[in-house]
Design an enzyme around this catalytic site. Structure first.
Site, mmCIF file in Angstrom:
data_model
loop_
_atom_site.group_PDB
_atom_site.id
_atom_site.type_symbol
_atom_site.label_atom_id
_atom_site.label_comp_id
_atom_site.label_asym_id
_atom_site.label_seq_id
_atom_site.Cartn_x
_atom_site.Cartn_y
_atom_site.Cartn_z
ATOM 1 N N SER A 46 18.301 51.425 34.042
ATOM 2 C CA SER A 46 17.269 51.318 33.026
ATOM 3 C C SER A 46 16.402 50.074 33.261
ATOM 4 C CB SER A 46 17.905 51.323 31.639
ATOM 5 O OG SER A 46 16.967 51.629 30.640
ATOM 6 N N ASP A 160 18.042 58.132 31.605
ATOM 7 C CA ASP A 160 18.488 56.736 31.672
ATOM 8 C C ASP A 160 19.888 56.579 32.265
ATOM 9 O OD1 ASP A 160 19.432 54.118 30.892
ATOM 10 O OD2 ASP A 160 17.821 54.062 29.431
#
Length: 309
Positions: A46, A160
């Site tokens: 991320s 993510d």
């Protein structure tokens, strides 16, 4: 052993997920460089993938200057809303801006071995993106479910990386370096801050009027999707539940991974110093990362009985 001596040491650096708190990675990287360490391998999830990828491309100073100059209106201007595609934000504006700053490049051409971690929704497993266009890898890794639309790449639907691996140590184990350093931005809460990243001393953080304005707009928009009436004062809305759930999940997984992999050094940034959208607090968050990294690097080194050859 005495104090940590990072001068001349080769490092495998792991940068964790955590939204705007991931700006603390910038401060930690700068402290590693000041200490004379050489980062040879880097993996991130991320925001860790975003900061790490830009560093590997040699453009971290430009990114730092840009993000430290952001006002609330600038943050809002980078949000490209959508009502389809599995998320609220397309993410193209952000990626286009990052491409302007860092230039288009492939991961294979970077001087540092770099891996961005994402999650394949169809296969239900993590994916290591270590080749191909850098910003495809970053866009996939930052696709927070429910916030950013999933990224379609090589016939996969990717989201993510922090969902399954918020601090991806494993990709760096392919490289023999002197030390593995983890920067975890989902660390234990700091009692000086409340759960919304606001200092309890009453001084606030940054421009409080702007800060609340962005928070209110985003929260009201998301909460409005789930109900025709606002939540009760003592009941969290959809937006708060989403953020707290993600933070809780990533904090638990992070603790498990730290216990399993036992990296040499861990810089832990409290998870309550900022909320995921507070990029306008970049200077403060970067300085927090610097301070915490300096503290860790100054501590006596543990005697692990391991000889690096």
């Amino acid at each position: 052993m005495g104090r940590h001596s990072l001068q001349g040491k080769t490092v495998s650096l792991v940068l964790g997920s955590g939204g705007a708190r991931g700006l603390a990675h910038i401060g930690a990287i700068e402290e590693l460089e000041r200490a004379g360490a050489k980062i040879e391998a880097l993996a991130g999830s991320s925001m860790g993938a975003l900061v790490g990828g830009i560093y590997a491309a040699g453009k971290l100073p430009a990114y730092r200057d840009w993000v430290c100059g952001l006002e609330q209106s600038d943050v809002l201007s980078l949000v490209d809303w959508t009502f389809s595609g599995g998320g609220l934000i397309k993410g193209r504006k952000i990626i286009n801006k990052l491409s302007e700053l860092a230039g288009e490049t492939d991961i294979e051409d970077l001087e540092i071995d770099f891996t961005a971690v994402a999650v394949d929704l169809d296969q239900g497993r993590e994916v290591w993106l270590d080749r191909g266009p850098l910003f495809d890898a970053i866009r996939a890794s930052i696709a927070i479910p429910g916030v950013f639309t999933p990224h379609r790449y090589r016939d996969r639907i990717l989201v993510d990386g922090g969902i399954l691996n918020p601090i991806p140590v494993a990709p760096t184990l392919r490289h023999m370096t002197d030390l593995t350093v983890v920067v975890d931005v989902n660390g234990p809460p700091d009692p000086a801050y409340d759960e919304n990243g606001k200092k309890k001393n009453g001084k606030g953080n940054g421009n409080e009027e702007d800060r609340n304005g962005l928070m209110d707009k985003f929260r009201d928009f998301v909460d409005g999707l789930g109900s025709d009436r606002p939540p009760k004062p003592d009941q969290p809305g959809l937006f708060a539940v989403m953020l707290r759930s993600l933070d809780t999940m990533e904090s638990v997984i992070s603790r498990q991974h730290l216990a399993i992999f036992q990296p040499d050094l861990v810089v832990q940034v409290p998870k309550n110093i900022a909320m995921i959208h507070e990029f306008h607090r970049a200077n403060e968050i970067i300085e927090c990362g610097s301070r915490l990294a300096r503290d860790v690097f100054a501590q006596p080194a543990p005697d692990q009985g391991i000889e690096h050859v």
